[in-house]
Scaffold this active site. Structure first.
Site, PDB file in Angstrom:
ATOM      1  N   ALA A   1       1.154  -1.305  -0.196  1.00 16.42           N
ATOM      2  CA  ALA A   1       0.122   0.489  -0.229  1.00 16.42           C
ATOM      3  C   ALA A   1       0.604   1.342  -0.163  1.00 16.42           C
ATOM      4  O   ALA A   1       0.620   2.449  -0.688  1.00 16.42           O
ATOM      5  CB  ALA A   1      -0.497  -0.042   1.164  1.00 16.42           C
ATOM      6  N   LYS A   2       2.068   1.335   1.007  1.00 14.21           N
ATOM      7  CA  LYS A   2       3.031   2.324   0.864  1.00 14.21           C
ATOM      8  C   LYS A   2       3.366   2.613  -0.560  1.00 14.21           C
ATOM      9  O   LYS A   2       4.069   3.778  -1.038  1.00 14.21           O
ATOM     10  CB  LYS A   2       3.929   1.886   1.948  1.00 14.21           C
TER      11      LYS A   2
ATOM     12  N   LYS B   1       2.441  -3.748 -16.822  1.00 10.31           N
ATOM     13  CA  LYS B   1       3.341  -3.017 -17.630  1.00 10.31           C
ATOM     14  C   LYS B   1       2.988  -3.225 -18.635  1.00 10.31           C
ATOM     15  O   LYS B   1       2.727  -4.197 -19.363  1.00 10.31           O
ATOM     16  CB  LYS B   1       4.588  -4.036 -17.124  1.00 10.31           C
TER      17      LYS B   1
ATOM     18  N   HIS C   1       3.963 -14.115 -13.369  1.00 16.90           N
ATOM     19  CA  HIS C   1       4.703 -13.084 -13.736  1.00 16.90           C
ATOM     20  C   HIS C   1       4.486 -13.995 -15.376  1.00 16.90           C
ATOM     21  O   HIS C   1       4.383 -13.359 -16.380  1.00 16.90           O
ATOM     22  CB  HIS C   1       5.366 -12.178 -12.899  1.00 16.90           C
TER      23      HIS C   1
END
Length: 791
Positions: A38-39, A208, A267
């Site tokens: 979150a940060k 991305k 990914h």
């Protein structure tokens, strides 16, 4: 007049709809609002969403939520919001104004109990009523560990759903399970609370910009790529993510998941599907793209232990011991580096290697998907005359550069001797710094494009969630297909000792790997540690092949992987020698689970095997149709025969299914097989018979107290097994003992007790049929892994 009136009515109606839309309110609840993700990314992504969408139709409120008590949670959230930034082209005064608005719209909630969720629901409803707003929808972002998902989902479903006419979107962060079973369980649990269309599983790599461009690029350049995107022109595909950081501070996560679950299963697999899937007629159709992805998963060849190499940076175990308070003697087997060879078994990609690789503590940070095309040209003029845009002798490649590395930004690169690509207006052609080389070629030899405006992956994905676009997210079907592909490899690697590497530039060529015959292997041998360091303990890889005696016959013992490799090599040597002397090789094989790894090894790593001159026979067979999964022949077909070129007439399945009946004595299937052996095998003496040993001492389908097959003149007999299917056909002990060589393969810890017992008994085939195996004039060799031999 009528037309003018119609236009006026349409304008009025549109105005009403817009006014109604302006009253819609969206509540975004970020669970785990004080955490690292979150940060670092989510609050900034939500602020960017607000900058993009404020005043365009909906009003917003942002609710940070966590388990932390209100006062402390508010302080932590306020600290996280201090770092919010605006785009570089925004005026500072406007930025300050928007930032102030965002802070006023953001509040903190402790969400710990069912009552807390009820209070949040009332708070959201209370914000709507005074302003006369209708609720458009709610977004719940789960930035929390997966073990918390079910309880949170239950509370949202029971207490915090929006009212009728409003939508609900639930955003889930990976990991989505640990393997196929756990992913299925998690999907089932979440499916009991949410509809599939309500769930958005985030793989941030799909946000991305270079990754998101793969399908549109293939679509816009269909004409140029149609003839190139196949096995005839593509040499190989590399899908890579390298990191310079280690796992410090994340060892608890890494110990549970490792690099394959962390990066390759999600990914890199998603990139693989985008590159290799058949292109649907419309790449904007979410359903069509998913359908083509799932078809690709069905075409992927199953992964084996030999499909991968794994490594671990040297400081990792020490970090785990320190962070997780492990004993000084603890050594982790968790891989922090992995290279995997993937094959797609369809007409487009047959034989093309796809290399997936990722690792921590490597020499650079970079990610890319690189399609390297074959170079079949021969240029007569010297290299100094080669023109970058024309010469076919220069490397030909297409690269989706995800980020970082020497380029430092997302990019699409196409060799100028391929074609000039077409890209959307949101991408611009660029020139890099002079002298910059990418994959062995100067940047000037590529058509190079980068985004006009670089955007963070999370801000893009949050925008897609807000607009209800599901094309950048993982569906349940997609997720389970991926886990179904990776789980067998993960299970086979569970006890593999990874290669140690120092980290960074010091790795040198230690992690370089090669591929051949479907196998992946390190180019360099692991350096020997002659003097163990302080506190180091022997690792499984320290023990190679042990040679000894067992029941007065040669014994080969090793860890299972090494043992299978040794047995396969010995069988090939025996085959080559037999063909050289007699022109043919007669091999009788047992079924069951133990030989599967051997069959796979022979199929993928022994191209010198004289299959054209080999006759394959069955040692025993279950009385089921040959197409039945229980059939030994079916196992042989699946794991060996379909991968090698054995002449059809050289394959000899046991005739257990005659006259539409299974092992009926009057059909004389056993006698038929015996006659076939007598006709084709000189002296009915096989060159090599491969046997196993059951936990009760049985071998082939000769069980203790068997009334037939342990002695007498019969070469092939019908027997009865204590386990289903009960009826069997088997070579007899006298026929087995005519063989020139008998190999007995014994694997697994559950065989430890019987190996100890059989080592002490004499010739008692009635009690332990395996004890009756002793070729009259041939050789008996035992192959046991350490689990069976040492326990």
């Amino acid at each position: 007049m009528w037309k003018m009136l119609t236009v006026a009515m349409c304008v009025a109606l549109l105005g009403c709809l817009q006014a109604q839309e302006l009253q819609g309110h969206v509540s975004i609840i970020l669970l785990g609002a004080t955490g690292d993700l979150a940060k670092k990314y989510l609050w900034q992504g939500l602020f960017q969403l607000y900058l993009d969408e404020a005043g365009r139709g909906h009003s917003f409120s942002f609710h940070g939520a966590a388990l932390t008590a209100p006062k402390q949670g508010q302080e932590l959230m306020a600290k996280a919001l201090e770092s919010l930034s605006c785009p570089k082209d925004m005026e500072p005064s406007h930025c300050a104004e928007y930032k102030d608005q965002f802070l006023q719209l953001s509040g903190y909630h402790q969400l710990k109990t069912a009552e807390d969720y009820q209070a949040l629901n009332k708070d959201i409803e209370a914000q709507l009523q005074p302003k006369g707003l209708r609720e458009a929808g709610r977004i719940f972002y789960f930035s929390v560990p997966p073990f918390a998902y079910t309880d949170i989902a239950r509370n949202i479903n029971s207490s915090c759903r929006p009212g009728p006419g409003a939508w609900l979107r639930v955003v889930l962060e990976k990991p989505f399970g640990h393997d196929h079973l756990s992913a299925q369980q998690l999907a089932t649990e979440l499916g009991s609370f949410f509809q599939e269309e309500e769930m958005y599983r985030v793989d941030h790599y799909l946000g991305k910009q270079a990754v998101a461009q793969i399908l549109p690029f293939r679509d816009q350049n269909r004409k140029a790529l149609d003839g190139l995107w196949n096995q005839h022109h593509v040499e190989r595909v590399e899908i890579i993510m390298k990191e310079t950081v280690d796992a410090k501070g994340r060892t608890s996560f890494y110990e549970e998941y490792g690099v394959i679950r962390d990066v390759l299963q999600n990914h890199l697999t998603e990139i693989l599907t985008l590159v290799a899937m058949e292109l649907p007629h419309s790449v904007s159709s979410v359903e069509a793209v998913l359908r083509h992805k799932l078809r690709l998963f069905q075409a992927l060849r199953g992964l084996q232990r030999v499909s991968a190499v794994v490594g671990q940076y040297q400081a990792y175990s020490e970090q785990v011991r320190r962070e997780l308070q492990k004993l000084d003697s603890f050594h982790s087997l968790t891989p922090t580096f992995a290279g995997v060879l993937v094959h797609v078994d369809n007409l487009r990609w047959e034989g093309v290697p796809f290399i997936l690789m990722s690792g921590k503590a490597l020499d650079e940070r970079v990610g890319y998907a690189r399609i390297l095309f074959k170079n079949q040209a021969c240029c007569v003029q010297s290299e100094k005359h080669w023109a970058a845009a024309q010469s076919q002798c220069l490397p030909r490649q297409l690269v989706f550069h995800i980020g970082h590395g020497d380029l430092g930004s997302p990019a699409v690169l196409v060799s100028k001797n391929l074609f000039r690509p077409s890209l959307p207006s949101s991408w611009k052609e660029v020139e890099g710094p002079p002298g910059l080389r990418i994959f062995g070629s100067p940047l000037s030899s590529y058509y190079a494009y980068s985004p006009v405006q670089e955007r963070d992956a999370y801000s893009i994905l949050l925008s897609h969630i807000y607009h209800g676009r599901k094309d950048s997210f993982i569906t349940t079907e997609n997720l389970l297909a991926s886990w179904g592909f990776w789980t067998p490899l993960l299970e086979s690697l569970a006890h593999t000792v990874p290669r140690l590497y120092p980290g960074g530039a010091e790795n040198g060529h230690l992690l370089d790997f090669e591929f051949s015959s479907g196998r992946l292997f390190f180019s360099q041998q692991q350096p020997e540690q002659l003097v163990p360091g302080p506190g180091s303990a022997p690792m499984p890889s320290d023990f190679q092949v042990l040679r000894a005696k067992y029941r007065e016959s040669p014994l080969v013992s090793a860890w299972s992987e090494e043992l299978i490799s040794k047995l396969a090599t010995d069988i090939e040597a025996t085959a080559v020698q037999a063909v050289r002397r007699f022109g043919q090789f007669h091999l009788a094989l047992s079924g069951g689970s133990s030989p599967v790894a051997l069959f796979q090894q022979l199929a993928t790593a022994h191209y010198g095997f004289p299959w054209a001159h080999t006759h394959l026979w069955l040692v025993d067979e279950r009385c089921v149709p040959l197409s039945d999964p229980e059939s030994n022949f079916q196992g042989l077909q699946a794991h060996l025969l379909q991968h090698v070129r054995v002449p059809y007439l050289n394959i000899h399945p046991m005739p257990v299914h005659l006259q539409q009946r299974l092992c009926a004595e009057e059909d004389q299937g056993a006698q038929l097989y015996a006659r076939e052996i007598s006709t084709l095998v000189a002296n009915s003496s096989f060159d090599l018979v491969l046997l196993g040993m059951g936990t009760d001492g049985h071998t082939a389908s000769l069980f203790p107290q068997s009334p037939t097959g342990l002695d007498g003149e019969q070469l092939v007999v019908l027997t009865t097994s204590p386990s289903q299917p009960h009826r069997r056909m088997s070579l007899s002990l006298p026929l087995i003992n005519r063989a020139k060589k008998v190999a007995v393969l014994v694997m697994g810890r559950m065989k430890r007790e019987i190996t100890t017992l059989v080592s002490r008994v004499g010739h008692e085939p009635k009690k332990w049929p395996i004890s009756g195996v002793l070729p009259h004039s041939g050789q008996l060799v035992w192959y046991m892994d350490y689990d069976a031999f040492l326990g």
